[in-house]
Design a protein around this motif. Structure first.
Motif, PDB file in Angstrom:
ATOM      1  N   ALA A 130       9.374   3.900   8.942  1.00  0.00           N
ATOM      2  CA  ALA A 130       9.593   4.880   7.884  1.00  0.00           C
ATOM      3  C   ALA A 130       8.852   4.467   6.618  1.00  0.00           C
ATOM      4  N   TYR A 131       8.308   5.480   5.924  1.00  0.00           N
ATOM      5  CA  TYR A 131       7.659   5.203   4.644  1.00  0.00           C
ATOM      6  C   TYR A 131       7.708   6.459   3.782  1.00  0.00           C
ATOM      7  N   GLU A 132       7.489   6.262   2.493  1.00  0.00           N
ATOM      8  CA  GLU A 132       7.365   7.391   1.583  1.00  0.00           C
ATOM      9  C   GLU A 132       6.340   7.060   0.514  1.00  0.00           C
ATOM     10  N   SER A 133       5.804   8.085  -0.102  1.00  0.00           N
ATOM     11  CA  SER A 133       4.679   7.937  -1.021  1.00  0.00           C
ATOM     12  C   SER A 133       4.965   8.641  -2.331  1.00  0.00           C
ATOM     13  N   ALA A 134       4.482   8.063  -3.427  1.00  0.00           N
ATOM     14  CA  ALA A 134       4.617   8.678  -4.745  1.00  0.00           C
ATOM     15  C   ALA A 134       3.357   8.400  -5.554  1.00  0.00           C
ATOM     16  N   GLY A 135       2.962   9.345  -6.380  1.00  0.00           N
ATOM     17  CA  GLY A 135       1.837   9.148  -7.263  1.00  0.00           C
ATOM     18  C   GLY A 135       0.501   9.361  -6.605  1.00  0.00           C
ATOM     19  N   SER A 136      -0.549   9.124  -7.382  1.00  0.00           N
ATOM     20  CA  SER A 136      -1.913   9.240  -6.880  1.00  0.00           C
ATOM     21  C   SER A 136      -2.772   8.179  -7.546  1.00  0.00           C
ATOM     22  N   GLY A 137      -3.878   7.829  -6.871  1.00  0.00           N
ATOM     23  CA  GLY A 137      -4.759   6.788  -7.374  1.00  0.00           C
ATOM     24  C   GLY A 137      -4.940   5.706  -6.335  1.00  0.00           C
ATOM     25  N   PRO A 138      -5.455   4.537  -6.731  1.00  0.00           N
ATOM     26  CA  PRO A 138      -5.600   3.425  -5.783  1.00  0.00           C
ATOM     27  C   PRO A 138      -4.257   3.095  -5.128  1.00  0.00           C
ATOM     28  N   LEU A 139      -4.323   2.702  -3.868  1.00  0.00           N
ATOM     29  CA  LEU A 139      -3.105   2.544  -3.073  1.00  0.00           C
ATOM     30  C   LEU A 139      -2.453   1.178  -3.272  1.00  0.00           C
ATOM     31  N   VAL A 140      -1.131   1.199  -3.430  1.00  0.00           N
ATOM     32  CA  VAL A 140      -0.291   0.001  -3.449  1.00  0.00           C
ATOM     33  C   VAL A 140       0.782   0.192  -2.390  1.00  0.00           C
ATOM     34  N   LEU A 141       0.888  -0.743  -1.477  1.00  0.00           N
ATOM     35  CA  LEU A 141       1.896  -0.692  -0.415  1.00  0.00           C
ATOM     36  C   LEU A 141       2.952  -1.752  -0.665  1.00  0.00           C
ATOM     37  N   CYS A 142       4.218  -1.340  -0.726  1.00  0.00           N
ATOM     38  CA  CYS A 142       5.321  -2.256  -1.021  1.00  0.00           C
ATOM     39  C   CYS A 142       6.167  -2.478   0.231  1.00  0.00           C
ATOM     40  N   VAL A 143       6.349  -3.745   0.599  1.00  0.00           N
ATOM     41  CA  VAL A 143       7.053  -4.120   1.826  1.00  0.00           C
ATOM     42  C   VAL A 143       8.263  -4.979   1.456  1.00  0.00           C
ATOM     43  N   PRO A 144       9.472  -4.558   1.824  1.00  0.00           N
ATOM     44  CA  PRO A 144      10.669  -5.330   1.473  1.00  0.00           C
ATOM     45  C   PRO A 144      10.856  -6.550   2.369  1.00  0.00           C
ATOM     46  N   GLY A 145      11.874  -7.312   2.057  1.00  0.00           N
ATOM     47  CA  GLY A 145      12.189  -8.486   2.845  1.00  0.00           C
ATOM     48  C   GLY A 145      13.252  -8.206   3.891  1.00  0.00           C
ATOM     49  N   MET A 146      13.526  -9.215   4.679  1.00  0.00           N
ATOM     50  CA  MET A 146      14.526  -9.134   5.739  1.00  0.00           C
ATOM     51  C   MET A 146      15.878  -8.714   5.172  1.00  0.00           C
ATOM     52  N   GLY A 147      16.523  -7.762   5.861  1.00  0.00           N
ATOM     53  CA  GLY A 147      17.839  -7.317   5.439  1.00  0.00           C
ATOM     54  C   GLY A 147      17.835  -6.398   4.231  1.00  0.00           C
ATOM     55  N   ASP A 148      16.654  -5.964   3.804  1.00  0.00           N
ATOM     56  CA  ASP A 148      16.550  -5.129   2.615  1.00  0.00           C
ATOM     57  C   ASP A 148      15.973  -3.763   2.984  1.00  0.00           C
ATOM     58  N   LEU A 149      15.907  -2.883   2.007  1.00  0.00           N
ATOM     59  CA  LEU A 149      15.419  -1.528   2.194  1.00  0.00           C
ATOM     60  C   LEU A 149      14.207  -1.286   1.302  1.00  0.00           C
ATOM     61  N   ARG A 150      13.445  -0.244   1.606  1.00  0.00           N
ATOM     62  CA  ARG A 150      12.291   0.071   0.761  1.00  0.00           C
ATOM     63  C   ARG A 150      12.739   0.397  -0.661  1.00  0.00           C
ATOM     64  N   ALA A 151      13.995   0.831  -0.821  1.00  0.00           N
ATOM     65  CA  ALA A 151      14.532   1.118  -2.150  1.00  0.00           C
ATOM     66  C   ALA A 151      14.672  -0.135  -3.001  1.00  0.00           C
ATOM     67  N   SER A 152      14.437  -1.293  -2.430  1.00  0.00           N
ATOM     68  CA  SER A 152      14.361  -2.525  -3.221  1.00  0.00           C
ATOM     69  C   SER A 152      13.317  -2.405  -4.328  1.00  0.00           C
ATOM     70  N   TYR A 153      12.339  -1.509  -4.131  1.00  0.00           N
ATOM     71  CA  TYR A 153      11.263  -1.317  -5.101  1.00  0.00           C
ATOM     72  C   TYR A 153      11.526  -0.132  -6.030  1.00  0.00           C
ATOM     73  N   ARG A 154      12.758   0.340  -6.084  1.00  0.00           N
ATOM     74  CA  ARG A 154      13.076   1.545  -6.853  1.00  0.00           C
ATOM     75  C   ARG A 154      12.791   1.393  -8.338  1.00  0.00           C
ATOM     76  N   HIS A 155      12.851   0.159  -8.863  1.00  0.00           N
ATOM     77  CA  HIS A 155      12.585  -0.063 -10.275  1.00  0.00           C
ATOM     78  C   HIS A 155      11.126  -0.414 -10.547  1.00  0.00           C
ATOM     79  N   LEU A 156      10.365  -0.670  -9.507  1.00  0.00           N
ATOM     80  CA  LEU A 156       8.953  -1.004  -9.651  1.00  0.00           C
ATOM     81  C   LEU A 156       8.063   0.238  -9.519  1.00  0.00           C
ATOM     82  N   VAL A 157       8.428   1.127  -8.582  1.00  0.00           N
ATOM     83  CA  VAL A 157       7.581   2.282  -8.266  1.00  0.00           C
ATOM     84  C   VAL A 157       7.277   3.156  -9.486  1.00  0.00           C
ATOM     85  N   PRO A 158       8.258   3.561 -10.293  1.00  0.00           N
ATOM     86  CA  PRO A 158       7.936   4.457 -11.409  1.00  0.00           C
ATOM     87  C   PRO A 158       6.890   3.881 -12.365  1.00  0.00           C
ATOM     88  N   GLY A 159       6.969   2.584 -12.635  1.00  0.00           N
ATOM     89  CA  GLY A 159       6.006   1.959 -13.534  1.00  0.00           C
ATOM     90  C   GLY A 159       4.603   1.937 -12.962  1.00  0.00           C
TER      91      GLY A 159
END
Length: 271
Positions: free
Chosen positions: A17-46
């Motif tokens: 599963a993945y989701e995408s936000a924004g446009s421009g050069p690509l940044v892919l965020c990968v969480p750690g074991m036992g975590d969710l992609r929402a671990s990056y919820r405070h990083l993505v908007p910035g």
């Protein structure tokens, strides 16, 4: 928190599963074991505000990814990262936390054309020191029947220092996700980690890299020494994040977002 439509990447024995936000050069965020992609919820908007397309993904057997995979761990996750970047049709700076950082390193070594930079948060570049007795205790504690209960009890120790404002809500969603049928067993299999493959490929990594380590990260006896060792092995730089444990991207997003944006501007997407 930004929300976008969840998409699925079909693999030979499961779906990521993945989701995408924004446009421009690509940044892919990968969480750690036992975590969710929402671990990056405070990083993505910035990062989106700074002009990047940000894709967040769940590990196999975690979140919205399926639990049908035949194997779990660093190398399988590295294969998923490569497959996702192939699917997206663009190289990317890969941001990885914990085991996600381990997998990102392997991807950069094996598929360098896909990785323009590495941001490694609380990363494992080698196996942590652990006695045989402790290893046996951990293996027993992370058996599928009770791994969700154990993880819920253990998780607070990884958040030493500041807590995000939505910490309780996020933790509840994480544990609820883990208690769905099949996910505890997948997580249990993921905990049988070995980072030898990461240490072996370190000399092959040529991409710019930034190591961000929480000063209070309990996974390492000396977080600063570990960060400096890995940064040195990769020819990158290490930055310590104060008042943060193993998840600086959510604990101290106020410091991590500008550090990542600066890295993206000066190292990974220069010229």
């Amino acid at each position: 928190m930004m929300t976008t439509q969840v998409q699925m990447l079909e693999r030979a024995d499961g779906a990521i599963a993945y989701e995408s936000a924004g446009s421009g050069p690509l940044v892919l965020c990968v969480p750690g074991m036992g975590d969710l992609r929402a671990s990056y919820r405070h990083l993505v908007p910035g990062l989106v505000a700074a002009g990047y397309r940000v894709v967040t993904t769940d590990l196999r057997g975690h979140g919205d990814s399926t639990t049908t995979f035949s194997g779990y761990g660093d190398e399988g996750t590295a294969d998923d990262i490569a497959a996702l970047l192939d699917h997206l049709g663009s190289p990317a700076v890969v941001v990885g936390n914990s085991m996600g950082a381990s997998a990102a390193i392997i991807t950069a070594a094996k598929r360098p054309e896909l990785v323009t930079g590495l941001v490694l948060l609380g990363p494992f570049g080698r196996n942590p020191e652990m006695s045989r007795i402790m290893a046996s205790v951990m293996r027993a504690a992370t058996a599928a029947p009770w791994v969700a209960t154990v993880w819920k009890a253990y998780l607070p120790s990884l958040y030493k220092g500041a807590k995000p404002a939505d910490h309780a809500e996020y933790t509840a969603s994480l544990i609820a996700a883990l208690r769905r049928p099949g996910y505890a067993a997948a997580f249990s299999r993921t905990t049988r980690l070995n980072h030898d493959a990461v240490e072996r490929v370190l000399p092959a990594v040529q991409t710019p890299s930034l190591v961000l380590m929480g000063e209070l990260d309990p996974d390492f006896p000396d977080p600063r020494a570990e960060a400096e060792w890995l940064a040195g092995a990769l020819g990158g730089t290490a930055t310590m994040v104060p008042d943060a444990g193993h998840y600086p991207q959510s604990q101290r997003a106020d410091l991590v977002v500008p550090a990542v944006v600066e890295f993206l501007t000066t190292a990974a997407h220069r010229g």
